[in-house]
Design an enzyme around this catalytic site. Structure first.
Site, PDB file in Angstrom:
ATOM      1  N   ASN A  41       0.848  -1.214   0.000  1.00 42.57           N
ATOM      2  CA  ASN A  41       0.000   0.000   0.000  1.00 42.57           C
ATOM      3  C   ASN A  41       0.874   1.252   0.000  1.00 42.57           C
ATOM      4  OD1 ASN A  41      -2.112  -1.804   0.392  1.00 42.57           O
ATOM      5  ND2 ASN A  41      -2.294  -1.389   2.592  1.00 42.57           N
ATOM      6  N   ALA A 257      -4.902   3.778   5.665  1.00 37.86           N
ATOM      7  CA  ALA A 257      -4.648   5.225   5.763  1.00 37.86           C
ATOM      8  C   ALA A 257      -3.236   5.488   6.311  1.00 37.86           C
ATOM      9  CB  ALA A 257      -5.699   5.883   6.643  1.00 37.86           C
ATOM     10  N   ASP A 259      -0.669   3.570   5.975  1.00 40.95           N
ATOM     11  CA  ASP A 259       0.307   3.222   4.919  1.00 40.95           C
ATOM     12  C   ASP A 259       0.412   4.366   3.918  1.00 40.95           C
ATOM     13  OD1 ASP A 259       0.138   0.787   6.237  1.00 40.95           O
ATOM     14  OD2 ASP A 259      -1.337  -0.005   4.821  1.00 40.95           O
TER      15      ASP A 259
HETATM   16  O1  KDG Z   1      -2.623  -1.084   7.091  1.00 41.08           O
HETATM   17  C1  KDG Z   1      -3.479  -1.878   6.317  1.00 41.08           C
HETATM   18  C2  KDG Z   1      -2.869  -3.226   6.320  1.00 41.08           C
HETATM   19  O2  KDG Z   1      -2.855  -3.704   7.613  1.00 41.08           O
HETATM   20  C3  KDG Z   1      -3.597  -4.185   5.473  1.00 41.08           C
HETATM   21  O3  KDG Z   1      -3.441  -3.853   4.132  1.00 41.08           O
HETATM   22  C4  KDG Z   1      -3.217  -5.613   5.741  1.00 41.08           C
HETATM   23  O4  KDG Z   1      -0.864  -5.380   5.722  1.00 41.08           O
HETATM   24  C5  KDG Z   1      -1.828  -5.831   6.230  1.00 41.08           C
HETATM   25  C6  KDG Z   1      -1.650  -6.669   7.374  1.00 41.08           C
HETATM   26  O5  KDG Z   1      -0.757  -7.475   7.283  1.00 41.08           O
HETATM   27  O6  KDG Z   1      -2.369  -6.508   8.374  1.00 41.08           O
END
Ligand code: KDG
Length: 314
Positions: A41, A257, A259
């Protein structure tokens, strides 16, 4: 070392996950397929905001892995550092929405990304970048992925790059004592630590932003941006601290958000903004990222962020 012209200036490393986000219609069993994974992201956010970005991970040799390659291609993210693992799948997560906000459920144990290891790191890609971004999730998914994060940080630091680190604490992935020890040790090795207050509260047993900020510096982080969600963020470069207020929007889904904030902050730091100005821009980008469903679809472009910054300028 001189940086090569066409190579990515920002490189992120971690695990991309196919997202199934519960639609908020009357049917609680309906999910929309999207894309997630905190560092992916971040990479897409940075690319949409105008940076040359590369991503490092492993994907399964499956339909979801191919979807990611198409996505990064469309978004202009360099995937030359992405390997395909013939023996492990691409990870998946579900987002459900309830009275207490969103909740993640994972299908990722043994995923291709969890099989990353230092020996297969694309060191040249990392050494040619000006900024490396990694996260606590990248470390939590396996011991070899954690070693890979440390090896990437060492390579970036040796090459003189900025290293940004989002602890992104996920207690479904590792127990708190191990997470805390690893995250605190990693803070000492980054240039900018960018935790959320929610994560800092658990890591440092305090809901007080000033205490959390001081704890990050004590752990060795040179710069800290403490993300406060709808309250904006507090930025400390080690000499000066400043609260940077958020931009108010009507949020629909906060997934990703933080990220987006990380990607926007990285882009603006590399563009030469001071960290306080970079954080003001990143607040607006992150606010825009909450106005649509899913982690990737609502990530804004530079023109969207600038339009809103202009509108709110006094
Ligand atoms: O910040 C959003 C992320 O948490 C989501 O895209 C999923 O990366 C992720 C995770 O491993 O929790």
């Amino acid at each position: 070392m001189a940086k090569l012209d066409a190579s990515p200036v920002i490189v992120a490393l971690g695990e991309p996950l196919i997202e199934f986000n519960q639609t908020q219609t009357r049917d609680p069993h309906a999910y929309v397929q999207g894309f997630g994974g905190d560092t992916s992201n971040m990479a897409i956010a940075a690319a949409r905001l105008g940076a040359r970005v590369g991503y490092v991970t492993r994907l399964g040799d499956d339909a979801f892995g191919r979807l990611f390659r198409e996505l990064w291609d469309t978004e202009g993210v360099d995937a030359s550092g992405v390997a395909t693992d013939p023996d492990a799948p691409t990870g998946v997560y579900f987002v459900t929405h309830g009275a207490h906000g969103h909740e993640f459920s994972y299908l990722r144990a043994g995923s291709a990304a969890s099989r990353m290891r230092p020996a297969t790191l694309p060191l040249e890609l990392i050494a040619n970048a000006r900024l490396l971004h990694v996260s606590g999730i990248s470390q939590a998914i396996s011991a070899s992925a954690c070693d890979t994060v440390f090896a990437a940080m060492d390579a970036a630091t040796t090459a003189g790059a900025v290293v940004t680190y989002d602890p992104n604490l996920r207690l479904k992935l590792w127990p708190l004592p191990r997470a805390r020890a690893t995250i605190i040790a990693t803070m000492a090795r980054c240039s900018w630590c960018v935790p959320s207050l929610d994560d800092a509260r658990v890591l440092f047993d305090s809901a007080d932003p000033a205490t959390a900020l001081a704890a990050c510096h004590r752990a060795g982080a040179k710069g800290v941006v403490l993300k406060l969600g709808a309250e904006g963020c507090v930025v400390s470069d080690g000499k000066r601290q400043q609260h940077v207020p958020a931009h108010r929007v009507t949020p629909v889904d906060a997934t990703g958000a933080g990220d987006c904030f990380d990607g926007a902050f990285a882009v603006r730091l590399l563009a030469g903004d001071d960290p306080f100005t970079a954080a003001a821009y990143a607040n607006v980008a992150a606010a825009l990222a909450t106005t649509g469903f899913g982690a990737v679809a609502p990530l804004p472009r530079d023109a969207d962020v600038r339009a809103l910054l202009r509108k709110t300028a006094v």
